[in-house]
Design an enzyme around this catalytic site. Structure first.
Site, mmCIF file in Angstrom:
data_model
loop_
_atom_site.group_PDB
_atom_site.id
_atom_site.type_symbol
_atom_site.label_atom_id
_atom_site.label_comp_id
_atom_site.label_asym_id
_atom_site.label_seq_id
_atom_site.Cartn_x
_atom_site.Cartn_y
_atom_site.Cartn_z
ATOM 1 N N ARG A 154 0.828 -1.215 0.000
ATOM 2 C CA ARG A 154 0.000 0.000 0.000
ATOM 3 C C ARG A 154 0.857 1.258 0.000
ATOM 4 N NH1 ARG A 154 -3.639 -3.291 4.122
ATOM 5 N NH2 ARG A 154 -1.646 -3.433 5.170
ATOM 6 N N ARG A 232 12.107 -0.463 7.401
ATOM 7 C CA ARG A 232 12.691 -0.837 8.690
ATOM 8 C C ARG A 232 14.213 -0.859 8.526
ATOM 9 N NH1 ARG A 232 8.698 0.339 10.759
ATOM 10 N NH2 ARG A 232 7.276 -0.901 12.015
ATOM 11 N N ASP A 256 15.044 7.067 7.194
ATOM 12 C CA ASP A 256 14.136 7.401 8.301
ATOM 13 C C ASP A 256 14.190 6.330 9.387
ATOM 14 O OD1 ASP A 256 12.080 8.929 9.606
ATOM 15 O OD2 ASP A 256 10.595 7.481 8.916
ATOM 16 N N GLU A 261 17.417 1.604 16.577
ATOM 17 C CA GLU A 261 16.892 2.931 16.943
ATOM 18 C C GLU A 261 16.810 3.068 18.458
ATOM 19 O OE1 GLU A 261 13.201 3.377 14.801
ATOM 20 O OE2 GLU A 261 14.198 3.002 12.901
ATOM 21 N N HIS A 279 12.824 8.434 12.446
ATOM 22 C CA HIS A 279 11.648 7.560 12.266
ATOM 23 C C HIS A 279 10.342 8.364 12.397
ATOM 24 C CE1 HIS A 279 10.010 3.199 12.777
ATOM 25 N NE2 HIS A 279 9.137 3.968 12.143
HETATM 26 C C1 8YV Z 1 5.152 3.631 14.213
HETATM 27 C C2 8YV Z 1 5.796 2.602 12.149
HETATM 28 O O1 8YV Z 1 3.825 3.363 14.323
HETATM 29 O O2 8YV Z 1 3.590 2.112 11.525
HETATM 30 C C3 8YV Z 1 4.737 1.689 11.648
HETATM 31 O O3 8YV Z 1 5.054 0.534 11.357
HETATM 32 O O4 8YV Z 1 6.923 2.304 12.074
HETATM 33 C C4 8YV Z 1 5.430 3.913 12.773
HETATM 34 O O5 8YV Z 1 4.348 4.491 12.164
HETATM 35 C C5 8YV Z 1 5.441 4.720 15.146
HETATM 36 O O6 8YV Z 1 6.791 4.928 15.166
HETATM 37 C C6 8YV Z 1 4.981 4.351 16.545
HETATM 38 O O7 8YV Z 1 5.498 3.126 16.951
#
Ligand code: 8YV
Length: 312
Positions: A154, A232, A256, A261, A279
């Site tokens: 998506r 990731r 990002d 992290e 991130h």
């Molecule tokens: C996290 C993310 O939700 O949606 C994801 O997979 O990596 C981010 O949107 C945000 O960092 C909170 O954990």
């Protein structure tokens, strides 16, 4: 399910923490002085776990929650949740898909343009007073280039849609071609990287994509190539990335996400051809509110009907 006992793993926004505590009586796990001791004493009472892509749920925590009946996670990725064990116990898990697609794709384009046109670096140049001394070096054109997308889900499709405004040619790498998709599917990631000017990562994390982007892929992207990662950190072999950037086998990177992290490899901090973000793919007021609403909608649906709204 009325009055289901809810455990919240880590802090989210203050507004959301308050809502979860006031409306659902959520217990804040992160505030416990001794987490494991707390779980040993009360773990058996919790039926729903609220967590996030960041906090996930450790295998030990899962084991310490024998009455758990559902997990509601904030975020689309669930690589921090032990999926096999969750499935084995038949515990439904929800995430927050769709609502963050546009913001993550926007950020991917922002990183791509920044990485190519050196926007953040040029900003540092002006702030440092260097403009008075000389011109900023030339950058790389964005429009009309070749865009390789790794993971045409998506978010990847939202990136592809945006790229049409920049007249880019698009190809993608997925394990299988996407049904009804007009972009070219490239079964070999190395070949996609060789073809692309810009390689954007939008695939899920987890064991299936761990270090998918390795030294060979980075070398194929090449000394003029740009890697953009909004997926990731685990998808990229970070040590290989640092080495490729350091000796010029890769042109630039705009990132990002990172392997550990909030740690960012020290070597990257020193490199001018690298854009580093903390991130923030989904981090807009609008999207974070929608993500919160979707977690609540899942929680409420489970309490009312024993079913999650957006199960994974
Ligand atoms: C996290 C993310 O939700 O949606 C994801 O997979 O990596 C981010 O949107 C945000 O960092 C909170 O954990």
């Amino acid at each position: 399910m009325k009055g289901a006992k809810v455990l919240q793993v880590g802090p989210l926004s203050e507004r959301f923490n308050r809502r979860l505590a006031e409306e659902y009586g959520a217990e804040p796990y992160w505030k416990q002085a001794d987490g494991p001791a707390f779980l040993a004493e009360y773990g058996g009472t919790f039926e729903v776990l609220v967590t996030s892509a960041r906090f996930g749920c450790s295998p030990a925590m899962l084991e310490a929650l024998p009455s758990l009946r559902a997990i509601c996670s904030f975020g689309v990725g669930y690589d921090a949740i032990p999926l096999e064990a969750v499935r084995r116990r038949g515990i439904p898990l929800s995430n927050t898909p769709e609502v963050l697609n546009e913001c993550v794709a926007d950020l991917a384009m922002g990183l791509l343009i920044d990485g190519a046109r050196r926007i953040a670096e040029a900003d540092r140049f002006v702030r440092a007073g260097q403009w008075r001394i000389g011109n900023f070096p030339l950058a790389t054109r964005v429009s009309g280039k070749r865009l390789g997308i790794v993971g045409l889900g998506r978010i990847g499709q939202a990136v592809a849609r945006r790229s049409s405004g920049f007249d880019m040619a698009v190809r993608y790498h997925n394990r299988r071609p996407v049904d009804g998709c007009s972009y070219g599917h490239e079964p070999s990631l190395v070949e996609l990287a060789r073809w692309a000017d810009f390689l954007v990562l939008t695939c899920p994390g987890g064991p299936a994509t761990h270090h998918l982007v390795d030294a060979e892929v980075l070398a194929a992207l090449g000394p003029k190539g740009l890697l953009v990662n909004v997926a990731r950190g685990s998808v990229v072999d970070e040590a290989a990335l640092v080495a490729a950037l350091a000796d010029g086998r890769l042109g630039a990177a705009a990132l990002d996400v990172f392997e550990q992290e909030p740690q960012v490899p020290a070597a990257l901090l020193e490199m001018p051809n690298v854009v580093l973000l903390p991130h923030i793919g989904s981090a807009t007021g609008e999207t974070r509110l929608q993500m919160e609403e979707l977690v609540i909608a899942n929680l409420q649906a489970f309490i009312d009907k024993g079913e999650l709204l957006t199960p994974v």
